[in-house]
Design an enzyme around this catalytic site. Structure first.
Site, PDB file in Angstrom:
ATOM      1  N   HIS A  80      36.369  35.919  31.815  1.00 51.84           N
ATOM      2  CA  HIS A  80      37.833  35.962  31.853  1.00 51.84           C
ATOM      3  C   HIS A  80      38.432  34.982  30.849  1.00 51.84           C
ATOM      4  O   HIS A  80      37.754  34.083  30.330  1.00 51.84           O
ATOM      5  CB  HIS A  80      38.329  35.617  33.261  1.00 51.84           C
ATOM      6  CG  HIS A  80      37.812  34.300  33.750  1.00 51.84           C
ATOM      7  ND1 HIS A  80      38.319  33.085  33.329  1.00 51.84           N
ATOM      8  CD2 HIS A  80      36.797  33.992  34.605  1.00 51.84           C
ATOM      9  CE1 HIS A  80      37.665  32.099  33.898  1.00 51.84           C
ATOM     10  NE2 HIS A  80      36.721  32.616  34.678  1.00 51.84           N
ATOM     11  N   ASP A 124      31.629  32.955  33.587  1.00 46.97           N
ATOM     12  CA  ASP A 124      30.638  32.263  32.764  1.00 46.97           C
ATOM     13  C   ASP A 124      29.260  32.324  33.409  1.00 46.97           C
ATOM     14  O   ASP A 124      28.248  32.527  32.739  1.00 46.97           O
ATOM     15  CB  ASP A 124      31.057  30.817  32.499  1.00 46.97           C
ATOM     16  CG  ASP A 124      31.445  30.050  33.767  1.00 46.97           C
ATOM     17  OD1 ASP A 124      31.387  30.628  34.876  1.00 46.97           O
ATOM     18  OD2 ASP A 124      31.812  28.866  33.641  1.00 46.97           O
TER      19      ASP A 124
END
Length: 422
Positions: A40, A279
């Site tokens: 994101h 991540d």
């Protein structure tokens, strides 16, 4: 073309991560299917260091910022540069599928990304310049592919062991001064390595959004915090068990979808599958592929896993990484253990050890479910036996002592009626 060899500490010693810089434009002559996983865009801190800091973040905690939406829009434009001629100008629901984890920031990132990849060409009804594109998700508790905190007791036990490992102790020793410093400044007497992500997260979010740091913070200290965070993050997928249970489920899904495309069962039009995630999603996938990168995935960066079809029907797998926010640089990894060129069959053979046969059972979840199931069945059986017993007793009570009535009935006649009345 620049070829680089990077030596990184991996799960069992030194891992040679080989990669090369490649052009942005994809080789669409042989390209058959693409999986992409992006992180994101810029977000607010997930947790606060100081409660009063909430006033700095009107969007709330863990939410996509305007800057983050813009980053994802530009990533979509970058994907258009790479795949635009191959995907076409207009979104095709039969060719493209977008899946997101169930967070506002990843769902909104997916929408912003698609707006960049498929900008509207013509107005829809009412004159709106808009091309709506569906983004799919599933609830967090059931999302073992994208939800980084999906309940998995086995993985949690394994991760707890990592905090006590030799590697973790080495990090504590290396960054003892920094840990002591933050322990004092944050009033945390027992500063643990697992708390470093929250320190980094807050300081990094403030840096990205031009928010003034506390007076005791400066750039040189942050540089050390950044190093500490990257080293601590490598503990997350440091063992085969963690890679199998945290990265293996997604890699297996990707592999099977490639196989379905190769066999024809996925359909001729299917081309592109995107995951809007985190991540940790990218890091887990890379670690499971055998790539231990020394910098944790940044905002609005993406991993690209392509399948190419050769003239002899052989399928080759290529792995690319756009590992910098708003920078065009693209690298291609050589997958450890899978000879170059890496075929789909060879990749599956090499990595199937990371494909869980029964994820719930391996995580230790099914035992709990089975116990609950047995308890429920036992209760139902006991209830049924009790009900039958009570009915039998009641029926026996209604067996009346026999006596003659008006001399017409003998001693065998029931007092209140025969069996037909029961």
């Amino acid at each position: 073309m620049l070829l680089l060899l990077v030596l990184l500490i991996g799960a069992s010693g030194i891992n040679a991560v080989v990669y090369k810089e490649v052009p942005i434009q994809a080789n669409t002559d042989t390209l058959e299917y693409v999986h992409t996983v992006w992180r994101h865009g810029d977000r607010t801190p997930a947790e606060l260091l100081f409660p009063d800091d909430i006033t700095k973040w009107p969007e709330g905690l863990g939410e996509l910022t305007e800057q983050g939406a813009a980053q994802q829009y530009r990533l979509g434009q970058w994907l258009k540069r790479r795949y635009g001629s191959w995907l076409g100008e207009k979104f095709n629901r039969n060719a493209i599928y977008i899946r997101s984890s169930d967070y506002n920031r990843t769902l909104m990132s997916a929408q912003a990304n698609m707006a960049g990849l498929f900008p509207p060409k013509y107005p829809i009804a009412g004159g709106l310049m808009w091309q709506p594109i569906p983004v799919h998700t599933i609830s967090k508790p059931t999302d073992k592919e994208l939800y980084e905190e999906a309940s998995c007791p086995t993985a949690e036990i394994e991760m707890n062991a990592q905090w006590k490992s030799t590697k973790a102790n080495g990090i504590r020793k290396k960054f003892a001064r920094e840990l002591s410093f933050f322990s004092q400044k944050l009033n945390l007497p027992n500063m643990e390595l697992k708390a470093t992500w929250r320190i980094f997260d807050n300081l990094f979010c403030e840096k990205q959004n031009n928010i003034t740091w506390p007076s005791w913070m400066n750039s040189s200290i942050f540089e050390r915090v950044d190093q500490l965070y990257n080293e601590v993050s490598q503990l997350e997928f440091h063992t085969d068990t963690l890679r199998r249970l945290r990265g293996g489920t997604l890699l297996e899904e990707i592999f099977h979808r490639f196989s379905d495309k190769a066999s024809g069962s996925l359909g001729k039009e299917a081309k592109f599958y995107a995951y809007s995630a985190h991540d940790s999603t990218i890091a887990a996938l890379l670690a499971t592929l055998g790539v231990f990168y020394d910098i944790y995935p940044k905002y609005a960066t993406c991993l690209l896993i392509e399948m190419h079809k050769l003239a002899n029907e052989t399928r080759l797998i290529r792995v690319f990484h756009k590992n910098e926010t708003d920078i065009d640089r693209l690298i291609e990894y050589s997958i450890p253990g899978c000879d170059d060129p890496c075929t789909l069959q060879k990749l599956g053979d090499d990595l199937k050890k990371y494909f869980p046969e029964d994820w719930e059972a391996e995580c230790g979840l099914k035992t709990s479910f089975q116990f609950i199931y047995l308890v429920i069945i036992s209760i139902l059986v006991i209830s049924t036996v009790c009900s039958c017993t009570m009915l039998f007793v009641e029926k026996q009570k209604r067996k009346i002592l026999r006596f003659p009535v008006d001399g017409l009935r003998d001693d065998t006649a029931p007092m209140l009626g025969g069996d037909d009345s029961d």
